[in-house]
Design a protein around this motif. Structure first.
Motif, short mmCIF file in Angstrom:
data_model
loop_
_atom_site.label_atom_id
_atom_site.label_comp_id
_atom_site.label_asym_id
_atom_site.label_seq_id
_atom_site.Cartn_x
_atom_site.Cartn_y
_atom_site.Cartn_z
N TYR A 156 43.43 34.88 35.93
CA TYR A 156 44.88 35.07 36.09
C TYR A 156 45.39 35.97 34.97
O TYR A 156 45.12 35.71 33.79
N TYR A 157 46.10 37.01 35.35
CA TYR A 157 46.62 37.91 34.31
C TYR A 157 48.03 38.35 34.65
O TYR A 157 48.43 38.41 35.82
N GLY A 158 48.78 38.63 33.58
CA GLY A 158 50.11 39.18 33.75
C GLY A 158 49.98 40.69 33.92
O GLY A 158 49.14 41.33 33.28
N ALA A 159 50.80 41.26 34.81
CA ALA A 159 50.72 42.69 35.07
C ALA A 159 52.07 43.32 34.75
O ALA A 159 53.12 42.88 35.26
N ALA A 160 52.05 44.31 33.87
CA ALA A 160 53.24 45.09 33.51
C ALA A 160 54.40 44.21 33.04
O ALA A 160 55.57 44.56 33.25
N ASP A 161 54.09 43.10 32.38
CA ASP A 161 55.12 42.15 31.90
C ASP A 161 56.14 41.83 33.01
O ASP A 161 57.32 41.58 32.73
N THR A 162 55.65 41.81 34.24
CA THR A 162 56.54 41.61 35.38
C THR A 162 55.94 40.66 36.41
O THR A 162 56.62 39.76 36.91
N TYR A 163 54.65 40.82 36.71
CA TYR A 163 54.02 40.13 37.84
C TYR A 163 52.91 39.21 37.37
O TYR A 163 52.29 39.43 36.32
N SER A 164 52.59 38.22 38.20
CA SER A 164 51.36 37.44 38.02
C SER A 164 50.35 37.93 39.03
O SER A 164 50.67 38.12 40.21
N ALA A 165 49.11 38.14 38.55
CA ALA A 165 48.07 38.70 39.42
C ALA A 165 46.76 37.95 39.19
O ALA A 165 46.59 37.23 38.19
N VAL A 166 45.84 38.11 40.14
CA VAL A 166 44.54 37.42 40.09
C VAL A 166 43.44 38.45 40.34
O VAL A 166 43.60 39.36 41.16
N ALA A 167 42.31 38.26 39.63
CA ALA A 167 41.10 39.03 39.93
C ALA A 167 39.94 38.05 40.02
O ALA A 167 39.97 36.99 39.39
N PHE A 168 38.94 38.40 40.81
CA PHE A 168 37.80 37.51 41.01
C PHE A 168 36.56 38.07 40.35
O PHE A 168 36.44 39.29 40.14
N GLY A 169 35.59 37.19 40.05
CA GLY A 169 34.33 37.65 39.47
C GLY A 169 33.30 36.55 39.49
O GLY A 169 33.57 35.41 39.89
N LYS A 170 32.09 36.92 39.07
CA LYS A 170 30.99 35.97 38.99
C LYS A 170 30.46 35.95 37.56
O LYS A 170 30.16 37.02 36.99
N VAL A 171 30.33 34.76 36.99
CA VAL A 171 29.90 34.63 35.60
C VAL A 171 28.56 35.31 35.39
O VAL A 171 28.36 36.05 34.42
N ASP A 172 27.62 35.11 36.32
CA ASP A 172 26.27 35.70 36.14
C ASP A 172 26.34 37.21 36.00
O ASP A 172 25.66 37.81 35.16
N GLU A 173 27.16 37.83 36.86
CA GLU A 173 27.26 39.30 36.83
C GLU A 173 27.87 39.78 35.51
O GLU A 173 27.41 40.76 34.93
N VAL A 174 28.91 39.07 35.05
CA VAL A 174 29.58 39.49 33.81
C VAL A 174 28.63 39.33 32.62
O VAL A 174 28.52 40.23 31.77
N VAL A 175 27.90 38.21 32.56
CA VAL A 175 26.99 37.98 31.43
C VAL A 175 25.85 39.01 31.44
O VAL A 175 25.51 39.59 30.41
N SER A 176 25.26 39.27 32.61
CA SER A 176 24.18 40.28 32.68
C SER A 176 24.69 41.64 32.24
O SER A 176 24.02 42.36 31.49
#
Ligand code: BMA
Length: 339
Positions: free
Chosen positions: A301-321
């Motif tokens: 969950y991240y704030g976007a442009a100090d205006t919106y709430s937004a979501v991005a998806f990912g996989k822990v294995d991919e990020v760690v590799s």
């Protein structure tokens, strides 16, 4: 050995598969933003907010900029963690003696469950920007605890369990304004009141210019068998002001003041219109992550442009590799640094 994530199953994790052909490590939710302009009668923008599993659904503590301009905290609930019902009334705190406490301003909350208690940490007015700490068990009654730091400081992030018998808190010492510097530090406490044994964890800079000006911890770290996975924001100073991107690091499990791997490149930077255009353009500011431990999928969950709430998806294995193959750690990041 295969990587594992410590934590509970989260079968109702919001999720979308990575778009076909994409090589992104964080892919944006197709229906972003999940909270838009003027979300409640008294508020103009809700962003940089924290969500956690709660009951059969989810609860959140939201940063809301009111129509009078000031930031305050609100509670919200959701069944799917995407469509939120956020109270128009601000959170009312009491201290441990039951005396009411209304922060002058409050922003960028993080929420973590430790044992049966949800702890909330946010940027509060303590004669200047510093960290406020409070707790709730039911998201109805909110008890303020002792402030963990003196001014000036922002981006307080508690670990989800004690390490070596101590609570751990990441902080980012700052100034009282828009802070043109900033590194991430770690402090420990036996009781959430007395903090010490301070260490510097990560410094700004390196060859990744996207994080040259300052960095700050984002969501509660995810505990993996290979270390604590920390998402953080990195800031670049441009002719047109600051640009906030999202990076990641893996911290040593037993001594999280040591960085094992750290992203030289960002994972996500302002690109799409709700990130590049708004009250403050070019800001992606992560404050929460939900993770399904068995599948190791997560929603950030991240704030976007100090205006919106937004979501991005990912996989822990991919990020760690990816981190292991694309890491750049500075000499002071790689050791327990107390100067
Ligand atoms: C920081 C904080 C964040 C904000 C960011 C960009 O200093 O105030 O709340 O998202 O600036 O404006």
């Amino acid at each position: 050995m295969a990587l594992t994530v410590k934590g509970n199953p989260l079968p109702n994790l919001p999720w979308e598969e990575k778009p076909a052909g994409s090589s992104e490590l964080l892919w944006r939710y197709s229906a972003n933003p999940i909270v838009g302009w003027n979300p409640t009668p008294s508020t103009a923008r809700i962003y940089n907010s924290a969500v956690v599993p709660f009951g059969s659904g989810f609860a959140g503590v939201f940063r809301a900029d009111h129509k009078h301009g000031k930031a305050l905290l609100h509670v919200g609930f959701s069944q799917d963690a995407l469509r939120w019902t956020i109270d128009d009334a601000v959170i009312r705190w009491v201290d441990e003696a039951g005396k009411p406490y209304d922060p002058n301003y409050a922003y960028d909350p993080r929420v973590v469950k430790i044992d049966d208690t949800y702890y909330i940490i946010w940027c509060t007015d303590f004669g200047g920007a510093a960290l406020g700490l409070g707790m709730t068990k039911d998201f109805k009654t909110f008890v303020r605890l002792e402030n963990p730091v003196t001014p000036f400081n922002r981006n307080g992030v508690l670990f989800p369990r004690k390490v070596g018998g101590k609570y751990l808190l990441l902080t980012r010492p700052s100034d009282s304004g828009h802070t043109p510097f900033g590194d991430i530090f770690l402090s420990e406490s036996p009781d959430l009141t007395y903090w010490g044994r301070h260490r510097r964890v990560m410094t700004r800079g390196g060859s990744g210019w996207w994080q040259a000006t300052k960095i700050g911890a984002g969501p509660i770290p995810i505990e993996t068998s290979e270390g604590w996975l920390l998402f953080y924001h990195g800031v670049s100073g441009t002719c047109n002001g600051f640009v906030y991107s999202i990076g990641a690091a893996l911290l040593d499990l037993e001594n999280p003041s040591k960085v094992l791997y750290r992203s030289r490149d960002y994972l996500l930077t302002p690109e799409v219109s709700y990130e590049t255009t708004g009250f403050v353009p070019n800001v992606c500011f992560p404050c929460a992550v939900l993770c399904d431990a068995p599948s190791r999928r997560f929603a950030l969950y991240y704030g976007a442009a100090d205006t919106y709430s937004a979501v991005a998806f990912g996989k822990v294995d991919e990020v760690v590799s990816w981190l292991k193959a694309n890491s750049e750690v500075s000499p002071v990041d790689a050791v327990e640094w107390r100067g």
